[in-house]
Design a protein around this motif. Structure first.
Motif, PDB file in Angstrom:
ATOM      1  N   SER A  32       0.811  -1.221   0.000  1.00  0.00           N
ATOM      2  CA  SER A  32       0.000   0.000   0.000  1.00  0.00           C
ATOM      3  C   SER A  32       0.844   1.272   0.000  1.00  0.00           C
ATOM      4  O   SER A  32       0.311   2.368  -0.146  1.00  0.00           O
ATOM      5  CB  SER A  32      -0.934   0.011   1.219  1.00  0.00           C
ATOM      6  N   GLN A  33       2.148   1.115   0.154  1.00  0.00           N
ATOM      7  CA  GLN A  33       3.011   2.289   0.149  1.00  0.00           C
ATOM      8  C   GLN A  33       3.088   2.858  -1.263  1.00  0.00           C
ATOM      9  O   GLN A  33       3.338   2.117  -2.221  1.00  0.00           O
ATOM     10  CB  GLN A  33       4.407   1.936   0.653  1.00  0.00           C
ATOM     11  N   PRO A  34       2.872   4.159  -1.422  1.00  0.00           N
ATOM     12  CA  PRO A  34       2.891   4.769  -2.766  1.00  0.00           C
ATOM     13  C   PRO A  34       4.227   4.538  -3.473  1.00  0.00           C
ATOM     14  O   PRO A  34       5.292   4.705  -2.881  1.00  0.00           O
ATOM     15  CB  PRO A  34       2.674   6.263  -2.466  1.00  0.00           C
TER      16      PRO A  34
END
Length: 413
Positions: free
Chosen positions: A27-29
């Protein structure tokens, strides 16, 4: 307030899937994942599946009803035909449809394994297999692999050394483009493995989700795909000579059609298949008849071979981008060999680099992989990693390699 009852022993302090534990990082950009063995969405035949789904929903409303535990006859017949193309002679009655091939293995564990029973597992191994066996409280005995797959000689020596009370019930292997090593089990080792099973009396689980994802090779005169070695199941039919075939064959449409169908299957001796069907009745009654009918209509459409061929070509491109990038950008600190098929590259890195430090540095550089320790029954650190080239495209793979190189450089300097 009164204390609630204790959890069952295997779930008192359970460890989750080491791969699914990586999900929060996704989920980390900007993160590029080489971790999960996900097929590429760009290769899904959405049009063909839409047509198959429309056909599945027309006519008989039984598609929306409960179905037989063993699977819909139309799909079992289609899967038996697919098996024959892989050299396995079987009738539809020998096939049981499961909710993914992972369920098939779980059913086998339920039917065969009691706490303390010995199970042989090739290592490095698929983590979900190790997880299922730990929860069953099995005694896991590793069997080493090399670049040609499970070492049959080492298995023979191991069987000679095991005391009688530790006679194995089961051996698990992925002979075709194994997860995680990507190895193809040599033909002579296949013969030796099944012969050992017949001699010592244990079941062999042949898990084959990747066998159709074979790459072309420059070694062939025309650069075409070389013939695959015979399946363990086929060898078992021959060596059993009318008796019980010790090989249980598992496969799935998840890697070649779509994971969301959750359609897998098991091909096994009738005595074992019947018991697995009873176990399945207590789990989900039956695999979704709607999903089964979509799969059956899709296989019936004739689009499956072209879909598999597209995947072979594209995955080979992506694999080459990953392997060549590692060779040119990692300055000899990370080593890997190109697999002959499948979805994974198994890499080793310098002993001077701490495994956890490299993983942390890679995450900081926004690239994700699965640390090698996830694929072993012990918890010791291993200077290895599994990299999946299936989901990211070539530009993403090239960027991921550069990020991994930056992580290695940071640690070395």
């Amino acid at each position: 307030m009164i204390d609630m009852p204790a959890f069952a022993a295997p779930f008192a302090q359970p460890a989750g899937s080491p791969i699914r534990e990586l999900f929060p990082y996704l989920s980390q950009p900007g993160m590029i994942s080489l971790a999960g063995g996900y097929p590429s969405p760009s290769l899904f035949d959405a049009e063909g599946l839409a047509h198959a789904a429309a056909r599945a929903m027309t006519g008989d409303a039984q598609t929306l009803q409960y179905g037989a535990t063993e699977g819909l006859p139309i799909l079992r017949t289609a899967l038996a035909a697919l098996m024959r193309e892989r050299g396995i002679q079987s009738g539809a009655e020998q096939v049981m449809v499961t909710t993914g091939s992972q369920q098939a293995f779980d059913l086998l564990v339920r039917v065969l394994i009691e706490p303390g029973d010995t199970v042989l597992v090739e290592v490095p191994a698929y983590p979900a297999t190790l997880q299922a066996l730990r929860l069953a409280q099995a005694h896991i005995v590793p069997v080493p692999m090399d670049e040609h797959g499970l070492q049959a000689d080492a298995l023979a020596a191991l069987l000679r050394q095991l005391p009688a009370k530790q006679r194995p019930k089961l051996l698990y292997t992925v002979p075709n483009f194994s997860n995680p090593r990507g190895t193809l089990l040599a033909a002579e080792r296949r013969e030796a493995l099944v012969q050992l099973a017949c001699t010592h009396g244990f079941w062999v689980v042949e898990d084959d989700p990747y066998g159709e994802l074979q790459f072309d090779t420059a070694d062939a005169p025309d650069g075409s795909t070389p013939p695959m070695p015979p399946t363990l199941r086929t060898i078992g039919d021959r060596l059993a000579d009318g008796g019980v075939n010790p090989v249980v064959y598992l496969s799935s449409l998840s890697k070649t059609v779509a994971p969301a169908l959750r359609v897998g299957w098991m091909l096994a001796d009738s005595s074992l298949l019947r018991r697995c069907a009873v176990a399945k009745q207590t789990v989900d009654l039956c695999t979704s008849p709607l999903a089964q009918m979509v799969a059956a209509r899709y296989l019936e459409s004739g689009r499956y071979p072209a879909t598999v061929q597209r995947a072979r070509i594209e995955y080979q491109r992506r694999m080459q981008a990953l392997v060549q990038g590692i060779a040119s950008s990692l300055n000899g600190c990370v080593h890997c060999a190109p697999p002959a098929g499948g979805m994974f590259v198994w890499a080793t890195f310098a002993q001077s680099i701490a495994p956890q430090a490299l993983f942390d540095a890679a995450v900081a550089q926004q690239v994700l992989y699965v640390p090698g320790k996830a694929f072993y029954p012990d918890s010791a650190p291993h200077h290895t990693m599994r990299l999946s080239f299936a989901a990211p495209d070539v530009p993403q793979i090239e960027q991921a390699v550069q990020r991994l190189a930056a992580a290695v450089t940071e640690l070395l300097h």
